[in-house]
Write a protein that holds these residues in place. Structure first.
Motif, mmCIF file in Angstrom:
data_model
loop_
_atom_site.group_PDB
_atom_site.id
_atom_site.type_symbol
_atom_site.label_atom_id
_atom_site.label_comp_id
_atom_site.label_asym_id
_atom_site.label_seq_id
_atom_site.Cartn_x
_atom_site.Cartn_y
_atom_site.Cartn_z
ATOM 1 N N SER A 1 -4.444 63.414 -37.699
ATOM 2 C CA SER A 1 -3.537 63.831 -36.633
ATOM 3 C C SER A 1 -3.029 65.248 -36.901
ATOM 4 O O SER A 1 -3.130 65.768 -38.020
ATOM 5 N N LYS A 2 -2.468 65.879 -35.865
ATOM 6 C CA LYS A 2 -2.093 67.295 -35.944
ATOM 7 C C LYS A 2 -1.050 67.567 -37.023
ATOM 8 O O LYS A 2 -1.023 68.654 -37.624
ATOM 9 N N SER A 3 -0.192 66.587 -37.309
ATOM 10 C CA SER A 3 0.862 66.809 -38.305
ATOM 11 C C SER A 3 0.302 66.993 -39.706
ATOM 12 O O SER A 3 0.990 67.490 -40.605
ATOM 13 N N ALA A 4 -0.963 66.605 -39.916
ATOM 14 C CA ALA A 4 -1.575 66.750 -41.241
ATOM 15 C C ALA A 4 -1.676 68.217 -41.639
ATOM 16 O O ALA A 4 -1.645 68.557 -42.831
ATOM 17 N N ALA A 5 -1.773 69.109 -40.658
ATOM 18 C CA ALA A 5 -1.894 70.545 -40.944
ATOM 19 C C ALA A 5 -0.622 71.081 -41.602
ATOM 20 O O ALA A 5 -0.657 72.077 -42.335
ATOM 21 N N LYS A 6 0.494 70.403 -41.346
ATOM 22 C CA LYS A 6 1.774 70.862 -41.897
ATOM 23 C C LYS A 6 2.118 70.172 -43.222
ATOM 24 O O LYS A 6 3.172 70.427 -43.802
ATOM 25 N N ALA A 7 1.237 69.287 -43.670
ATOM 26 C CA ALA A 7 1.508 68.548 -44.910
ATOM 27 C C ALA A 7 1.391 69.462 -46.129
ATOM 28 O O ALA A 7 0.789 70.542 -46.064
ATOM 29 N N ASN A 8 1.949 69.022 -47.236
ATOM 30 C CA ASN A 8 1.950 69.800 -48.481
ATOM 31 C C ASN A 8 0.688 69.468 -49.280
ATOM 32 O O ASN A 8 0.726 68.739 -50.267
ATOM 33 N N TRP A 9 -0.434 69.995 -48.815
ATOM 34 C CA TRP A 9 -1.715 69.712 -49.480
ATOM 35 C C TRP A 9 -1.707 70.260 -50.908
ATOM 36 O O TRP A 9 -1.176 71.347 -51.138
ATOM 37 N N GLY B 1 0.908 64.187 -51.461
ATOM 38 C CA GLY B 1 1.260 63.261 -50.392
ATOM 39 C C GLY B 1 0.055 62.449 -49.936
ATOM 40 O O GLY B 1 -1.009 62.461 -50.567
ATOM 41 N N HIS B 2 0.234 61.733 -48.833
ATOM 42 C CA HIS B 2 -0.845 60.863 -48.347
ATOM 43 C C HIS B 2 -0.771 60.752 -46.825
ATOM 44 O O HIS B 2 0.202 61.184 -46.197
ATOM 45 N N ARG B 3 -1.808 60.154 -46.250
ATOM 46 C CA ARG B 3 -1.837 59.822 -44.820
ATOM 47 C C ARG B 3 -2.052 58.314 -44.693
ATOM 48 O O ARG B 3 -2.822 57.716 -45.460
ATOM 49 N N ARG B 4 -1.360 57.723 -43.732
ATOM 50 C CA ARG B 4 -1.540 56.281 -43.486
ATOM 51 C C ARG B 4 -2.654 56.097 -42.458
ATOM 52 O O ARG B 4 -2.579 56.621 -41.334
#
Length: 755
Positions: free
Chosen positions: A562-570, A573-576
């Motif tokens: 999803s689009k919010s993944a681009a703002k994650a702290n790569w 963290g993780h994605r559900r």
């Protein structure tokens, strides 16, 4: 196939037909005693002919002339090799198929050959192995037939296409309207019944004519019902006409699919008063709702809501499906006959059946199989009123789904469209007939800007050329016509229309690219693929995974998060992820292959494979209002045959830059543990939702049926766990059940799977 499988009866027997004598020299003496497979010793002058009804000139029941008597061949052990031998013997280049269970009607007299085993290269059927002449344990319910390729062997010595010199036959029938307005309107529903005779048309004497006869005539002309006709209106007109009566008497039962199948009495050639006290037969037929001109009458006439046809290219054909307990299922082809098929056709607003098809000729269904050994007598209002057996898993499989081709009224729709410039009659630039303000008709082009597979489906249907293989927006390579003017633009079809004129389009032509090279084109095909998702497997394999970001770089590159993944702290963290397996079956009649050629496939270094389609599936999570709360799409990792039905071989695999596709009868499995086989629900709040999967969402590859490409499930998410239930293919439920499903997501019933 077991003996019991060969007892499917067709009610229509041969009355008249073409025969095909072929003379062969054979010196071996006939042997009738042998039961072991041996070459069948035949006499000199062996004759072969095609017979039966209804049929074309290159198909029919096989009959052999032996010892002064015509007889048939039993379908036990019959094969395409046998058919090839017989077709070549009849002067055709090869066979395209063969038929069992007396498809062309039951023959009469002897059954000359049984258990015939040819290798395909024999010069004559009597050189093949069999039980011997006259040695058979079959009935005429098992008469074999062949379908030959409509191409003659060059220089074939014996002209095997010889008409029987017999004027006492009825093949073509029409209604001749006498009212001026009726002549201009199609379909023609009322008029004088006429039969083709020599180079003209002849009438039928109405003395003793019954409503059952009218029912047969209306049925073969595509109408489900008959109406009363005002004979007095016609009497004055017909008395002034010179009439030629070919038939003195007709005695139909009402269940026949063609007038030729009824007992007929022909007029004596030299009779002076051939219809004493009578006049030519006049009938009036009631069209089905699809063919009615009167819109108010359309609303009053209703067709069956618990029977439908699926997967057919043309109007009035398809796999027979019936509704039970709000779920659609199929009919097994054991004992499937023209009588039963005609009941289905009439209750759906068509005429009698043209063909009763077996062996999933219109593709396989995916749901339950509800009926077996349907035995209609022909006058039932619905197939549900006919005797039938309930199904057990051992009885039938979907490869035995029954289908029909119905007689439909002549509408003349094919006269207002044509294709030009193609390499074959199945492809070309689309041209339509249009009228100017003065009423002058001329051919014109269609703007290609909005032209898609769905518009091509309608064009191919209107042309009578089957399914759409491709809809093309540029046709510069088919520039062989002098037609250059655009007369249609903005064409937008649902895909189910009978003609392009029924689709939405601009009132005034508005085409940005108006040059002829940008006009619409089609490639049509007699067969098409049909992809269907295994809904129950999705329900069985669903689970939630919290996947670390450092394992999702490839997925992010493919836009599977999803689009919010681009703002994650790569990479922290993780994605559900909501994960599940997809098993995609090809239940159609042609392999599913990517539209793009392999030269344009894109290599993906992350996964080490080529992508052959930009978007293969859409995954969506919808709220009660139908709005998306999560979405995902998956480019086809690679289309291949993971597994196949018994007897079907794999043809496609991804390894080593192999061909991609899904073979008919095979399926492609995308396991739950591969990249992008998920929905990213990281941002989704707990609640009740609908999960939706759509295969081939952009209609990029043509299919015979797009209504079964979607799958929906009720979804309950509590923030920690996920439940899916009520998963079903988009067209598997009744309208009523589908409305309930949409209205109360997550609250349909208690069949909840926690995984």
């Amino acid at each position: 196939m077991e003996k019991s499988r060969h007892t499917r009866q067709l009610a229509v027997s041969l009355l008249f037909g073409l025969w095909f004598p072929c003379c062969l020299t054979q010196t071996t003496a006939p042997s009738r005693a042998s039961v072991a497979p041996t070459p069948s010793a035949a006499p000199q002058q062996l004759k072969v002919r095609l017979a039966g009804y209804p049929r074309k000139h290159n198909e029919g029941r096989i009959e052999l002339f032996y010892k002064g008597e015509w007889g048939t061949i039993c379908d036990d052990d019959f094969s395409i090799a046998n058919a090839n031998v017989l077709c070549r013997q009849l002067g055709f280049v090869s066979a395209t198929g063969w038929t069992h269970s007396a498809k062309y009607g039951n023959g009469q007299g002897k059954i000359w050959l049984d258990n015939v085993l040819c290798n395909g290269g024999e010069k004559s059927i009597d050189l093949c192995k069999s039980r011997g002449w006259g040695n058979s344990d079959c009935t005429h319910d098992e008469d074999a037939g062949v379908v030959c390729k409509d191409e003659r062997i060059p220089g074939f010595v014996d002209s095997n296409i010889i008409d029987v010199i017999d004027e006492k036959k009825v093949e073509e029938v029409r209604l001749r309207p006498v009212v001026g307005t009726a002549r201009r309107k199609l379909p023609i529903t009322e008029g004088v019944v006429e039969v083709k005779h020599k180079d003209g048309w002849a009438q039928i004497c109405d003395v003793g004519w019954t409503v059952k006869n009218t029912r047969v005539v209306c049925g073969m002309l595509g109408f489900p019902h008959e109406r009363k006709v005002n004979k007095n209106f016609y009497k004055l007109y017909l008395e002034r006409q010179k009439n030629l009566y070919l038939l003195r008497s007709v005695a139909c039962l009402g269940s026949e699919v063609h007038l030729a199948a009824c007992p007929l009495e022909f007029s004596r050639p030299n009779a002076t008063a051939t219809c004493a006290g009578g006049m030519p037969v006049v009938v009036s037929c009631m069209p089905g709702p699809l063919f009615m001109q009167n819109s108010s009458l359309k609303k009053k006439v209703k067709v069956s809501s618990n029977v439908r046809l699926k997967g057919g290219a043309r109007l009035g054909e398809g796999r027979v499906e019936v509704l039970k307990d709000n779920e659609w299922g199929t009919v097994c082809d054991d004992r499937w006959s023209l009588l039963s098929a005609s009941v289905v056709c009439r209750e759906l607003g068509f005429g009698s059946a043209k063909e009763a098809l077996t062996g999933a000729r219109m593709g396989q269904g995916m749901g339950p199989i509800y009926m077996n050994e349907v035995k209609c007598v022909g006058n039932e209002k619905s197939i549900w009123n006919c005797p039938f057996k309930n199904i057990t898993a051992e009885d039938c499989q979907h490869m035995e789904d029954a289908a029909v081709r119905c007689n439909i009224p002549y509408m003349g729709l094919e006269n207002s469209i044509r294709i030009t410039g193609g390499r074959s009659r199945f492809e070309g630039r689309v041209e339509v007939l249009s009228s100017d303000t003065n009423g002058t008709e001329s051919w014109g082009l269609i703007c290609g800007e909005t032209w898609t597979t769905r518009e091509a489906m309608v064009a191919c249907r209107q042309l009578g050329l089957g399914y759409a293989n491709q809809g093309l927006q540029e046709t510069w390579y088919w520039d062989s016509s002098n037609v250059t003017e655009m007369v249609m633009s903005g064409v937008k079809c649902t895909g189910s229309e009978m003609a392009l004129s029924q689709c939405q389009h601009h009132k005034t032509v508005n085409c940005q690219k108006a040059a002829a090279k940008f006009s619409a084109g089609v490639i049509c095909s007699e067969t098409a693929s049909d992809l269907v998702l295994n809904a129950s497997l999705v329900e069985q394999t669903v689970y939630i995974e919290d996947r670390p970001l450092h394992m999702l770089y490839c997925a992010a590159e493919e836009d599977c998060l999803s689009k919010s993944a681009a703002k994650a702290n790569w990479p922290y963290g993780h994605r559900r992820l909501l994960r599940f397996s997809s098993q995609i079956h090809n239940v159609g009649r042609a392999d599913f292959k990517p539209k793009a050629g392999r030269h344009s496939w894109v290599w993906h270094a992350c996964h080490g494979h080529y992508h052959s389609m930009d978007v293969f599936t859409h995954y969506d999570l919808l709220n009660a209002n139908g709005s998306k709360v999560a979405e995902g799409h998956k480019a086809s990792f690679c289309l291949e045959d993971t597994e196949c039905q018994e007897g079907v071989s794999k043809r496609y695999e991804c390894a080593n830059f192999g061909d991609q596709g899904i073979t008919v009868g095979c399926w492609d499995l995308y396991r739950h543990d591969i990249d992008c086989q998920w929905l990213d629900i990281t941002d989704v709040k707990p609640g009740n939702y609908i999960m939706q999967v759509v295969i081939n969402p952009n209609y990029e590859v043509a299919e015979s049926d797009f209504t079964n490409n979607g799958m929906k499930c009720n979804c309950k998410y509590d923030g920690h766990r996920i439940w899916l239930h009520n998963c079903h293919i988009g067209d598997a439920f009744s309208e009523e059940a589908e409305k309930r499903f949409e209205k109360y997501p997550g609250q349909i019933n208690n069949r909840i799977s926690q995984l």
